[in-house]
Write a protein that holds these residues in place. Structure first.
Motif, PDB file in Angstrom:
ATOM      1  N   PRO A  35       0.808  -1.219   0.000  1.00  0.00           N
ATOM      2  CA  PRO A  35       0.000   0.000   0.000  1.00  0.00           C
ATOM      3  C   PRO A  35       0.845   1.275   0.000  1.00  0.00           C
ATOM      4  O   PRO A  35       0.499   2.252  -0.666  1.00  0.00           O
ATOM      5  CB  PRO A  35      -0.823  -0.122   1.284  1.00  0.00           C
ATOM      6  N   ALA A  36       1.972   1.262   0.741  1.00  0.00           N
ATOM      7  CA  ALA A  36       2.828   2.454   0.783  1.00  0.00           C
ATOM      8  C   ALA A  36       3.404   2.763  -0.592  1.00  0.00           C
ATOM      9  O   ALA A  36       3.418   3.915  -1.038  1.00  0.00           O
ATOM     10  CB  ALA A  36       3.951   2.246   1.798  1.00  0.00           C
TER      11      ALA A  36
ATOM     12  N   LEU B 218       0.425   3.922  -2.921  1.00  0.00           N
ATOM     13  CA  LEU B 218      -0.056   5.282  -2.667  1.00  0.00           C
ATOM     14  C   LEU B 218       0.949   6.329  -3.133  1.00  0.00           C
ATOM     15  O   LEU B 218       0.568   7.435  -3.542  1.00  0.00           O
ATOM     16  CB  LEU B 218      -0.355   5.451  -1.172  1.00  0.00           C
TER      17      LEU B 218
ATOM     18  N   ASP C  41      -9.952  -0.344   4.454  1.00  0.00           N
ATOM     19  CA  ASP C  41      -9.520  -0.053   3.096  1.00  0.00           C
ATOM     20  C   ASP C  41      -8.005  -0.196   2.997  1.00  0.00           C
ATOM     21  O   ASP C  41      -7.348  -0.689   3.920  1.00  0.00           O
ATOM     22  CB  ASP C  41      -9.964   1.344   2.660  1.00  0.00           C
ATOM     23  N   LEU C  42      -7.435   0.257   1.878  1.00  0.00           N
ATOM     24  CA  LEU C  42      -6.007   0.093   1.612  1.00  0.00           C
ATOM     25  C   LEU C  42      -5.140   0.695   2.713  1.00  0.00           C
ATOM     26  O   LEU C  42      -4.047   0.197   2.999  1.00  0.00           O
ATOM     27  CB  LEU C  42      -5.668   0.732   0.262  1.00  0.00           C
ATOM     28  N   LYS C  43      -5.639   1.750   3.352  1.00  0.00           N
ATOM     29  CA  LYS C  43      -4.861   2.422   4.389  1.00  0.00           C
ATOM     30  C   LYS C  43      -5.035   1.802   5.767  1.00  0.00           C
ATOM     31  O   LYS C  43      -4.212   2.038   6.652  1.00  0.00           O
ATOM     32  CB  LYS C  43      -5.263   3.906   4.457  1.00  0.00           C
ATOM     33  N   SER C  44      -6.102   1.021   5.983  1.00  0.00           N
ATOM     34  CA  SER C  44      -6.431   0.596   7.348  1.00  0.00           C
ATOM     35  C   SER C  44      -6.410  -0.905   7.598  1.00  0.00           C
ATOM     36  O   SER C  44      -6.437  -1.322   8.758  1.00  0.00           O
ATOM     37  CB  SER C  44      -7.817   1.131   7.738  1.00  0.00           C
TER      38      SER C  44
END
Length: 428
Positions: free
Chosen positions: A161-162, A165, A262-265
């Motif tokens: 994800p990092a 993003l 989601d992608l961040k959590s």
């Protein structure tokens, strides 16, 4: 933990080989799990439906099934060092190719190629364990290198994800593929058979070769299908591998739909689940190895450990109805840990039941059975979610699969006695 009490006299270089296998398996799982983590982003960018996603998973599994048959025989023919290097190189190129596609069909083709190459991981790794470890240490060694799957599954939601993003999903595939080259260099540089390795002491070599020498030096591949022992490995793989595939490819989706992640959590919950899986893999291998050292037979040690694992999976059937995210994480983590502990013991069976010359081929046959099961679970999950959107029937199947697999293993091979080969096969 590895039993290194005798390390000053016997040496312990075999654990360096185990570390290489661990790293390769971690990379293998990063490469295959990325599609699950990136599913929402890829669906939006490439415009695929739930059915198309299930089809992509299905064709990956089909390639994995075919690849296992080819790779198992290739590893037995060319050996772990060259065979692993070839398989690893092929799947790394296929992985990088994901970042260059522009359509669902092209993504599916890259995924198919990845399945072919990744099929070489476990035949190669188990072949190497058979070459480098005596029977009493193999379950622990397998548990340790199989724990790399969980480390890969932990790293994926933290790293991918990092990168995505910051640089986009295409760069995520390219960057992780480039990193894999470092492992390939290390493998080709370090790996040799124990007899050929300068870092192996005479005491360690004697320990590695302490099991009775195999009488059979070559086994006709088609003949393996006639042995009950082959099916004692393949049938449980068919029943349990699909459950792991389901977790790998659909768990982020379940957490997103059920708990709004989601992608961040969803990184922390996935990390917690796969940390538990990691502990399960090592504990499962350690437990049966410990029982063997205490005088239990391989039959009793393997099956008793697997029974405990099968029972530990059962609570997963309730997870759909749990409102608390972290209670759900605990239940899923318990199930994935039990799967990995079960698998650590199941993966030792080819080396328990067959001579070294046949291990890669038997692993390939079992892997193909597991991948066929994965093809079926992909269609099943896609169908259930398309109709109801509920994971309850999916987790119900997961809960009962391991007891059924253990029952099948016991019916097919009540004593886990090694396969018996006639003199003609021994001389072939």
């Amino acid at each position: 933990m590895p039993d290194l009490a005798a390390a000053p006299t016997t040496g312990r270089y075999r654990w360096t080989i185990c570390a290489l296998l661990f790293a390769a398996t971690a990379i293998n799982y990063i490469d295959r799990q990325m599609i699950g983590v990136l599913k929402p982003v890829l669906q939006q960018d490439l415009g695929w439906s739930e059915a198309q996603y299930a089809d992509i998973v299905f064709w990956f599994q089909a390639a994995y099934a075919a690849g296992f048959l080819m790779m198992g025989r290739l590893i037995d023919r060319f050996g772990a060092r060259l065979g692993y290097a070839l398989a690893f190189s092929f799947w790394t190129l296929a992985h990088v190719a994901h970042g260059l596609v522009s359509s669902v069909a092209q993504f599916g083709a890259a995924r198919f190629a990845l399945g072919l190459g990744e099929a070489g991981n476990f035949p190669s790794g188990l072949k190497a364990v058979t070459e480098w470890f005596p029977q009493r240490e193999r379950a622990l060694a397998v548990g340790l290198f199989n724990a790399g799957a969980n480390v890969g599954a932990i790293a994926t939601p933290l790293l991918v994800p990092a990168i995505t993003l910051a640089y986009g999903w295409r760069m995520a595939f390219i960057a992780t593929g480039a990193f894999s080259v470092l492992w390939l260099i290390a493998w080709v540089t370090i790996y040799r058979r124990p007899e050929e390795h300068s870092r192996v002491t005479p005491g360690e070599l004697a320990l590695i070769r302490s099991d009775p020498a195999p009488a059979v030096q070559r086994v006709p591949w088609l003949r393996l299908f006639a042995y009950r022992e082959t099916w004692a490995y393949a049938v449980p793989k068919f029943l349990t591998d699909p459950i792991w595939w389901m977790f790998l490819f659909w768990l982020p989706d379940f957490l997103g739909k059920r708990y709004g992640l989601d992608l961040k959590s969803f990184g922390p919950p996935l990390v917690a689940i796969y940390l538990l899986s990691d502990a399960g893999s090592v504990l499962g291998g350690w437990t049966s190895s410990r029982l063997l050292r205490r005088g239990w037979s391989a039959n009793a040690a393997r099956k008793a450990t697997m029974l405990g694992c099968a029972v530990a999976v059962l609570p997963i059937v309730t997870v759909q109805y749990v409102d608390s995210l972290w209670i759900a994480v605990a239940l899923i983590g318990l199930a994935t840990a039990a799967h990995q502990a079960f698998s650590a013991n199941l993966l030792t069976l080819p080396s328990d039941l067959f001579p070294r010359a046949a291990v890669g081929s038997v692993v390939g046959i079992g892997g193909t059975a597991g991948a066929i099961g994965g093809m079926l679970i992909a269609k099943f999950v896609g169908h259930v979610l398309g109709i109801s959107g509920s994971y309850a029937p999916i987790f119900a199947v997961a809960g009962g699969a391991y007891l059924l697999a253990l029952l099948a293993l016991h019916v097919i091979s009540p004593r886990l006695a090694p396969a018996r080969f006639d003199l003609e096969e021994s001389a072939a």
